[in-house]
Scaffold this motif. Structure first.
Motif, mmCIF file in Angstrom:
data_model
loop_
_atom_site.group_PDB
_atom_site.id
_atom_site.type_symbol
_atom_site.label_atom_id
_atom_site.label_comp_id
_atom_site.label_asym_id
_atom_site.label_seq_id
_atom_site.Cartn_x
_atom_site.Cartn_y
_atom_site.Cartn_z
ATOM 1 N N LYS A 1 0.914 -1.254 0.304
ATOM 2 C CA LYS A 1 -0.518 -0.130 0.007
ATOM 3 C C LYS A 1 0.731 1.368 -0.651
ATOM 4 C CE LYS A 1 -0.522 0.292 4.892
ATOM 5 N NZ LYS A 1 -1.440 0.157 6.416
ATOM 6 N N GLU A 2 0.450 2.241 0.063
ATOM 7 C CA GLU A 2 1.009 3.908 -0.662
ATOM 8 C C GLU A 2 1.569 3.631 1.488
ATOM 9 O OE1 GLU A 2 -0.847 6.459 -2.272
ATOM 10 O OE2 GLU A 2 -1.999 6.225 -3.838
ATOM 11 N N GLY A 3 2.685 4.576 1.166
ATOM 12 C CA GLY A 3 2.993 4.514 2.679
ATOM 13 C C GLY A 3 3.174 5.854 2.607
ATOM 14 N N ALA A 4 3.862 6.749 3.634
ATOM 15 C CA ALA A 4 3.786 8.236 4.457
ATOM 16 C C ALA A 4 4.240 8.708 2.465
ATOM 17 C CB ALA A 4 4.244 8.241 5.529
ATOM 18 N N PRO A 5 4.500 9.971 2.213
ATOM 19 C CA PRO A 5 5.657 11.218 1.530
ATOM 20 C C PRO A 5 6.363 11.452 2.739
ATOM 21 C CG PRO A 5 2.928 12.574 2.137
ATOM 22 C CD PRO A 5 3.138 10.878 3.490
ATOM 23 N N VAL A 6 7.455 11.617 2.281
ATOM 24 C CA VAL A 6 8.335 11.912 2.619
ATOM 25 C C VAL A 6 9.234 12.691 1.589
ATOM 26 C CG1 VAL A 6 9.296 9.704 4.034
ATOM 27 C CG2 VAL A 6 9.791 9.502 2.202
ATOM 28 N N GLY A 7 10.765 13.594 1.891
ATOM 29 C CA GLY A 7 10.873 14.733 1.197
ATOM 30 C C GLY A 7 10.119 15.782 0.632
ATOM 31 N N PRO A 8 10.976 17.396 0.140
ATOM 32 C CA PRO A 8 10.817 17.703 -0.250
ATOM 33 C C PRO A 8 10.292 18.083 -1.883
ATOM 34 C CG PRO A 8 13.400 17.765 -0.672
ATOM 35 C CD PRO A 8 12.905 16.927 -0.090
ATOM 36 N N THR A 9 8.611 18.907 -2.396
ATOM 37 C CA THR A 9 9.088 18.829 -3.141
ATOM 38 C C THR A 9 9.452 19.041 -4.723
ATOM 39 O OG1 THR A 9 7.087 20.027 -2.396
ATOM 40 C CG2 THR A 9 6.773 20.196 -5.160
ATOM 41 N N VAL A 10 9.727 18.148 -5.651
ATOM 42 C CA VAL A 10 10.487 17.913 -6.702
ATOM 43 C C VAL A 10 9.225 17.971 -7.676
ATOM 44 C CG1 VAL A 10 11.267 16.452 -8.341
ATOM 45 C CG2 VAL A 10 11.630 16.016 -6.614
#
Length: 257
Positions: A200-209
């Motif tokens: 399944k989808e997990g957490a978003p991590v890091g900055p916007t690209v």
């Protein structure tokens, strides 16, 4: 060919020895040569014999705005940027992040999409894996060539494992060989659906690209023309509709904090 009003009057006069403007070459050929890998859902992929996907349809829209034909050339990732740099291709529309390093080599269009890294975990995962730091002591999989391969390297204690393709780390997540995989948030829904694995989808991590279109440096008329084309398809809602069609969300604007 569409130009910004008064654009030619604003451009510096070229010397007889100056390199020909890319926009003139595109216009003379009557086609925009677009390089892409063509094997990455939903950006660009083969549906039978037909090339389709978000970036394929984007290329078609841009070529139409420039009043030329799109010519798609599928190639491997190692050739794409070298081909643009050498002039073999006019542009690359291949989910390329506009990084400081690449901006030293290429000029870029305005952004056409925004994304970020996101984790993929097992469907029954109960641990709060909400950051890369939460994976310390665990194993994280990433596909070779991913634009997110460097991000986990900044976190000590994470066993980063590289894979030759994007499918194998998903299988290893499901088989409990690794704790999570990291990928592009725009790719993940398609990857999970196509894998038929208990993930399944997990957490978003890091900055916007920021995703944008690279082309050879020193082509201001082409830059103005491609940006005007993008502005037109943004202004009338075509880019948003295209994004929602392929990603199920509007990725044409930066995500709200």
């Amino acid at each position: 060919m569409r130009f910004l009003p008064g654009l030619l009057l604003l451009l510096p006069l070229a010397s007889p020895f100056a390199q020909a403007e890319l926009i003139d070459d595109v216009n003379d050929r009557g086609e925009l040569r677009i390089a892409l890998e063509g094997d990455m859902r939903p950006f660009g992929f083969k549906d039978g014999e037909r090339l389709t996907g978000f970036e394929v349809e984007l290329g078609e829209l841009l070529a139409r705005e420039l009043e030329v034909n799109p010519s798609f050339i599928t190639t491997d990732s190692a050739d794409i940027l070298l081909g643009v740099e050498s002039g073999k291709y006019d542009v690359a529309i291949n989910h390329i992040a506009m990084t400081p390093e690449l901006k030293e080599r290429f000029d870029f269009s305005e952004p056409y999409s925004y994304t970020s890294a996101q984790l993929i975990v097992r469907k029954e995962e109960q641990r709060p894996l909400s950051t890369l730091e939460s994976l310390k002591g665990g194993a994280l999989g990433v596909a070779q060539g991913s634009q997110f391969v460097d991000q986990p390297r900044t976190v000590e204690g994470v066993d980063l494992r590289s894979y030759p393709n994007a499918q194998q780390p998903l299988k290893d997540v499901a088989d409990k060989q690794i704790d999570a995989a990291i990928s592009d948030r725009l790719l993940i829904p398609f990857a999970i659906r196509d894998s038929n694995l208990p993930i399944k989808e997990g957490a978003p991590v890091g900055p916007t690209v920021t995703l944008a279109i690279p082309f050879q440096k020193g082509n201001p008329a082409f830059e103005a023309s491609i940006n005007l084309a993008l502005q037109r398809i943004k202004a009338d809602g075509r880019l948003m509709a295209l994004s929602e069609k392929w990603f199920g969300m509007d990725a044409s604007e930066p995500p709200k904090p």
